[in-house]
Design a protein around this motif. Structure first.
Motif, PDB file in Angstrom:
ATOM      1  N   SER A 190       9.606   8.894  -0.505  1.00 53.14           N
ATOM      2  CA  SER A 190       8.698  10.240  -1.056  1.00 53.14           C
ATOM      3  C   SER A 190       9.487  10.007  -2.859  1.00 53.14           C
ATOM      4  O   SER A 190      10.095   9.381  -3.233  1.00 53.14           O
ATOM      5  CB  SER A 190       9.411  11.608  -0.785  1.00 53.14           C
ATOM      6  N   ASN A 191       8.363  10.286  -3.617  1.00 54.16           N
ATOM      7  CA  ASN A 191       8.476  10.460  -5.146  1.00 54.16           C
ATOM      8  C   ASN A 191       9.741  10.993  -5.626  1.00 54.16           C
ATOM      9  O   ASN A 191       9.669  12.343  -5.223  1.00 54.16           O
ATOM     10  CB  ASN A 191       7.294  10.855  -5.840  1.00 54.16           C
ATOM     11  N   ASN A 194      -3.656   2.124 -10.037  1.00 58.36           N
ATOM     12  CA  ASN A 194      -3.381   1.847  -8.710  1.00 58.36           C
ATOM     13  C   ASN A 194      -1.831   1.424  -8.693  1.00 58.36           C
ATOM     14  O   ASN A 194      -1.388   0.697  -9.572  1.00 58.36           O
ATOM     15  CB  ASN A 194      -4.000   0.617  -8.190  1.00 58.36           C
ATOM     16  N   PHE A 195      -0.935   2.011  -7.852  1.00 57.78           N
ATOM     17  CA  PHE A 195       0.626   1.543  -7.712  1.00 57.78           C
ATOM     18  C   PHE A 195       0.677   0.287  -6.952  1.00 57.78           C
ATOM     19  O   PHE A 195       0.107   0.126  -5.842  1.00 57.78           O
ATOM     20  CB  PHE A 195       1.246   2.839  -7.056  1.00 57.78           C
ATOM     21  N   GLU A 196       1.185  -0.457  -7.640  1.00 58.62           N
ATOM     22  CA  GLU A 196       1.702  -2.073  -7.163  1.00 58.62           C
ATOM     23  C   GLU A 196       3.284  -2.219  -6.863  1.00 58.62           C
ATOM     24  O   GLU A 196       3.995  -1.821  -7.961  1.00 58.62           O
ATOM     25  CB  GLU A 196       1.302  -2.931  -8.209  1.00 58.62           C
ATOM     26  N   LEU A 197       3.685  -2.391  -5.639  1.00 59.03           N
ATOM     27  CA  LEU A 197       4.848  -2.615  -5.368  1.00 59.03           C
ATOM     28  C   LEU A 197       5.497  -3.902  -6.302  1.00 59.03           C
ATOM     29  O   LEU A 197       4.978  -4.811  -6.023  1.00 59.03           O
ATOM     30  CB  LEU A 197       5.202  -2.682  -3.981  1.00 59.03           C
ATOM     31  N   ASN A 243       1.031  -1.264   0.057  1.00 59.21           N
ATOM     32  CA  ASN A 243       0.008   0.010  -0.027  1.00 59.21           C
ATOM     33  C   ASN A 243       1.030   1.312  -0.096  1.00 59.21           C
ATOM     34  O   ASN A 243       1.415   1.445   0.947  1.00 59.21           O
ATOM     35  CB  ASN A 243      -1.052  -0.208   1.297  1.00 59.21           C
ATOM     36  N   ILE A 244       1.070   1.872  -1.086  1.00 62.90           N
ATOM     37  CA  ILE A 244       1.807   3.243  -1.484  1.00 62.90           C
ATOM     38  C   ILE A 244       1.638   4.250  -0.057  1.00 62.90           C
ATOM     39  O   ILE A 244       2.617   5.006   0.167  1.00 62.90           O
ATOM     40  CB  ILE A 244       1.715   3.583  -2.748  1.00 62.90           C
ATOM     41  N   GLU A 245       0.306   4.232   0.538  1.00 62.86           N
ATOM     42  CA  GLU A 245       0.242   5.140   1.391  1.00 62.86           C
ATOM     43  C   GLU A 245       1.204   5.022   2.591  1.00 62.86           C
ATOM     44  O   GLU A 245       1.620   5.825   3.287  1.00 62.86           O
ATOM     45  CB  GLU A 245      -1.164   5.331   1.588  1.00 62.86           C
ATOM     46  N   HIS A 264      10.072   5.446  -8.783  1.00 62.27           N
ATOM     47  CA  HIS A 264      10.845   5.231  -7.719  1.00 62.27           C
ATOM     48  C   HIS A 264      10.327   5.899  -6.431  1.00 62.27           C
ATOM     49  O   HIS A 264      10.125   7.444  -6.656  1.00 62.27           O
ATOM     50  CB  HIS A 264      12.170   5.444  -8.082  1.00 62.27           C
ATOM     51  N   TYR A 265      10.363   5.565  -5.250  1.00 59.62           N
ATOM     52  CA  TYR A 265      10.290   6.447  -4.113  1.00 59.62           C
ATOM     53  C   TYR A 265      11.311   5.929  -3.212  1.00 59.62           C
ATOM     54  O   TYR A 265      11.836   4.851  -3.032  1.00 59.62           O
ATOM     55  CB  TYR A 265       8.887   5.839  -3.556  1.00 59.62           C
TER      56      TYR A 265
END
Length: 143
Positions: A38-39, A78-81, A28-30, A50-51
């Protein structure tokens, strides 16, 4: 399917499993953002978004504390790790990294960092430590 760890030592496999377990909450990117990632506005085809957690860029390699998390947006945005990435200042010697010689550190002059990808959340047919994953395709409508 996650990356295939065949051919790697049991110690390396254990270290990769530690990386995966330590980053599970960041699916969960949050949660990643809340924890200080951080982005950094690095978006690369066959890698992702990349974060970075800058405080981790200290010269120490710890499989459980990746400096960078790599996300791939799905068709809905939706961002998936998909991977973790390790970063060590380039002015330091090439890091030892994971046990064995399978990991591939890249001395990146542009970022002044030694970089190492580990595809612990997405299968990479090129290998768990290869920086590029042909299965990761950025979706233009969400960039």
């Amino acid at each position: 399917m996650v990356s295939d760890y065949s051919g790697l030592s049991s110690q390396t496999t254990w270290e990769l499993q530690q990386a995966r377990a330590a980053t599970a909450r960041y699916r969960n990117i949050e949660n990643a953002i809340k924890d200080g990632y951080s982005n950094i506005n690095v978006v690369v085809e066959n890698m992702g978004h990349h974060y970075m957690k800058s405080e981790y860029v200290d010269g120490a390699f710890d499989p459980r504390k990746p400096e960078i998390l790599v996300y791939d947006p799905d068709e809905e945005g939706n961002f998936e790790l998909v991977a973790v990435e390790y970063a060590v200042p380039l002015n330091l010697p090439r890091p030892e990294g994971f046990t064995g010689s399978a990991d591939v550190w890249d001395g990146n002059a542009g970022f002044q960092l030694w970089l190492l990808h580990a595809w612990v959340w997405a299968y990479n047919p090129n290998g768990v430590f290869n920086p590029l994953n042909p299965n990761v395709h950025l979706h233009d409508e969400h960039n």
